[in-house]
Design a protein around this motif. Sequence first.
Motif, PDB file in Angstrom:
ATOM      1  N   ASP A   1      -0.299  16.703  25.771  1.00  0.00           N
ATOM      2  CA  ASP A   1      -0.006  18.246  25.942  1.00  0.00           C
ATOM      3  C   ASP A   1       1.506  18.599  26.332  1.00  0.00           C
ATOM      4  OD1 ASP A   1      -2.579  18.762  24.909  1.00  0.00           O
ATOM      5  OD2 ASP A   1      -3.428  19.174  26.937  1.00  0.00           O
ATOM      6  N   CYS A   2       1.886  17.627  27.410  1.00  0.00           N
ATOM      7  CA  CYS A   2       3.500  17.821  27.945  1.00  0.00           C
ATOM      8  C   CYS A   2       4.384  17.194  27.016  1.00  0.00           C
ATOM      9  CB  CYS A   2       3.265  17.226  29.310  1.00  0.00           C
ATOM     10  SG  CYS A   2       2.215  17.728  30.335  1.00  0.00           S
ATOM     11  N   SER A   3       4.059  16.789  25.596  1.00  0.00           N
ATOM     12  CA  SER A   3       4.868  16.167  24.742  1.00  0.00           C
ATOM     13  C   SER A   3       5.761  15.145  25.602  1.00  0.00           C
ATOM     14  CB  SER A   3       6.095  17.471  24.435  1.00  0.00           C
ATOM     15  OG  SER A   3       5.383  18.422  23.709  1.00  0.00           O
ATOM     16  N   ALA A   4       4.916  14.135  26.280  1.00  0.00           N
ATOM     17  CA  ALA A   4       5.561  12.882  26.704  1.00  0.00           C
ATOM     18  C   ALA A   4       5.004  11.695  26.231  1.00  0.00           C
ATOM     19  CB  ALA A   4       5.256  12.943  28.260  1.00  0.00           C
ATOM     20  N   HIS A   5       5.497  10.763  26.509  1.00  0.00           N
ATOM     21  CA  HIS A   5       5.107   9.326  25.862  1.00  0.00           C
ATOM     22  C   HIS A   5       4.362   8.399  27.022  1.00  0.00           C
ATOM     23  CE1 HIS A   5       7.393  10.782  22.391  1.00  0.00           C
ATOM     24  NE2 HIS A   5       8.562  10.922  23.309  1.00  0.00           N
ATOM     25  N   VAL A   6       3.515   7.473  26.738  1.00  0.00           N
ATOM     26  CA  VAL A   6       2.775   6.904  27.535  1.00  0.00           C
ATOM     27  C   VAL A   6       3.188   5.417  27.440  1.00  0.00           C
ATOM     28  CG1 VAL A   6       0.832   6.683  26.346  1.00  0.00           C
ATOM     29  CG2 VAL A   6       0.626   6.556  28.858  1.00  0.00           C
ATOM     30  N   GLN A   7       3.235   4.712  28.483  1.00  0.00           N
ATOM     31  CA  GLN A   7       3.098   3.213  28.269  1.00  0.00           C
ATOM     32  C   GLN A   7       1.872   2.765  29.198  1.00  0.00           C
ATOM     33  OE1 GLN A   7       6.593   1.390  29.955  1.00  0.00           O
ATOM     34  NE2 GLN A   7       5.996  -0.509  29.664  1.00  0.00           N
ATOM     35  N   ILE A   8       1.205   1.994  28.677  1.00  0.00           N
ATOM     36  CA  ILE A   8       0.062   1.232  29.242  1.00  0.00           C
ATOM     37  C   ILE A   8       0.210   0.076  30.022  1.00  0.00           C
ATOM     38  CG2 ILE A   8      -2.578   0.719  29.253  1.00  0.00           C
ATOM     39  CD1 ILE A   8      -2.582   2.829  26.965  1.00  0.00           C
ATOM     40  N   LEU A   9      -0.330  -0.333  31.302  1.00  0.00           N
ATOM     41  CA  LEU A   9       0.106  -1.300  31.885  1.00  0.00           C
ATOM     42  C   LEU A   9      -1.138  -1.835  32.637  1.00  0.00           C
ATOM     43  CD1 LEU A   9       3.582  -0.807  33.707  1.00  0.00           C
ATOM     44  CD2 LEU A   9       3.208  -1.959  31.576  1.00  0.00           C
ATOM     45  N   SER A  10      -1.300  -3.129  32.500  1.00  0.00           N
ATOM     46  CA  SER A  10      -2.393  -3.542  33.523  1.00  0.00           C
ATOM     47  C   SER A  10      -1.960  -3.704  34.774  1.00  0.00           C
ATOM     48  CB  SER A  10      -2.908  -5.098  32.770  1.00  0.00           C
ATOM     49  OG  SER A  10      -3.689  -5.840  33.676  1.00  0.00           O
ATOM     50  N   HIS A  11      -2.994  -3.589  35.737  1.00  0.00           N
ATOM     51  CA  HIS A  11      -2.574  -3.455  37.140  1.00  0.00           C
ATOM     52  C   HIS A  11      -1.700  -4.641  37.672  1.00  0.00           C
ATOM     53  CE1 HIS A  11      -5.958  -6.180  38.751  1.00  0.00           C
ATOM     54  NE2 HIS A  11      -6.379  -5.933  37.844  1.00  0.00           N
ATOM     55  N   ASP A  12      -2.380  -5.953  37.074  1.00  0.00           N
ATOM     56  CA  ASP A  12      -1.544  -7.178  37.486  1.00  0.00           C
ATOM     57  C   ASP A  12      -0.131  -7.412  36.956  1.00  0.00           C
ATOM     58  OD1 ASP A  12      -2.838  -7.595  35.047  1.00  0.00           O
ATOM     59  OD2 ASP A  12      -3.860  -9.253  35.527  1.00  0.00           O
ATOM     60  N   VAL A  13       0.075  -6.474  36.067  1.00  0.00           N
ATOM     61  CA  VAL A  13       1.481  -6.737  35.585  1.00  0.00           C
ATOM     62  C   VAL A  13       2.447  -5.768  35.852  1.00  0.00           C
ATOM     63  CG1 VAL A  13       0.701  -8.334  33.717  1.00  0.00           C
ATOM     64  CG2 VAL A  13       1.134  -5.937  33.271  1.00  0.00           C
ATOM     65  N   GLY A  14       2.013  -4.691  36.451  1.00  0.00           N
ATOM     66  CA  GLY A  14       3.249  -3.605  36.766  1.00  0.00           C
ATOM     67  C   GLY A  14       3.744  -3.511  38.153  1.00  0.00           C
ATOM     68  N   ARG A  15       4.446  -4.795  38.037  1.00  0.00           N
ATOM     69  CA  ARG A  15       5.636  -5.047  39.408  1.00  0.00           C
ATOM     70  C   ARG A  15       6.852  -4.465  39.121  1.00  0.00           C
ATOM     71  NH1 ARG A  15       3.080 -10.044  37.710  1.00  0.00           N
ATOM     72  NH2 ARG A  15       1.779 -10.864  39.320  1.00  0.00           N
ATOM     73  N   GLN A  16       6.644  -3.018  39.564  1.00  0.00           N
ATOM     74  CA  GLN A  16       7.971  -2.247  39.625  1.00  0.00           C
ATOM     75  C   GLN A  16       7.732  -0.962  40.733  1.00  0.00           C
ATOM     76  OE1 GLN A  16       8.062   0.546  36.039  1.00  0.00           O
ATOM     77  NE2 GLN A  16       6.717  -0.902  35.155  1.00  0.00           N
ATOM     78  N   GLY A  17       8.940  -0.660  40.785  1.00  0.00           N
ATOM     79  CA  GLY A  17       8.733   0.591  42.118  1.00  0.00           C
ATOM     80  C   GLY A  17       8.173   1.913  41.341  1.00  0.00           C
ATOM     81  N   TYR A  18       8.110   2.821  42.231  1.00  0.00           N
ATOM     82  CA  TYR A  18       7.519   4.067  41.929  1.00  0.00           C
ATOM     83  C   TYR A  18       8.462   5.174  42.241  1.00  0.00           C
ATOM     84  CZ  TYR A  18       6.997   4.736  46.933  1.00  0.00           C
ATOM     85  OH  TYR A  18       7.235   4.900  48.174  1.00  0.00           O
ATOM     86  N   GLY A  19       8.251   6.201  41.431  1.00  0.00           N
ATOM     87  CA  GLY A  19       9.237   7.471  41.326  1.00  0.00           C
ATOM     88  C   GLY A  19      10.198   7.499  40.297  1.00  0.00           C
TER      89      GLY A  19
END
Length: 244
Positions: free
Chosen positions: A80-98
Amino acid sequence: MTDDVRNIVLGVIAAGVSATLGWFTRSYLWRRRLRRKQAFFGLPENSECLLVVNRDPGTDGAVHRHDVFALLELSSIVKDCSAHVQILSHDVGRQGYGEHAEFCVGGPGSNRRTAAHLATLLPGVRINTDPEPGEDRAAFQLGSDRYRLETGVAEYVLLARLTGSQDSRPVFLFCGQRAIANQAATRYLARNHEKLARRHRTHSFVLLLKVVNSQAYGPDVVEVIGDVTRTAQTPPPAPDPETD
């Protein structure tokens, strides 16, 4: 030109002007609502966001079906927001936030990234992740209050919108005692995001929700226990040092 013809022409012109003004008004209101929705979710047009997927600890790495439904709810918001999504498994998402908006589904027992966000951003939340049966299994501790799981009767979930700084994109947490509570929180957010945006704007908040009688009503009946933002963000007092 007779009076009748003149009246018909004027009526057609007036109808056309009214229709045009109505279309512009509806378009303006729709765009304003969309901009507010995009700002609340941190999803400008064509931006990227992260959906962090947990794993059902009771299976061989599968995603629980209620968590799949939760991801579908969130995917609809992103679309609805015309954005794009990247799906990550919880144990490989080693990156910061924000840097990107993030939607993190599941409690700390099934989602390592949720556990990291709780430790960093919500130090006042304590969740029992002991898999052994007991009355405090999956219990939430918020300050002096404890919220125990009653399977199928009363299941609690934290719905949080968190930002590290004013300019950072938000992290949304759906931290439930069971997968059906995660789905209930995503559905509550999808249905009530406009009200939440009016109340909290783009600030952080943490709501404690209770899923009522899920064995009969599924994820649809949700009670708001309260806004626990201050308690969740306040570290617990340090224990007194032992004295000899």
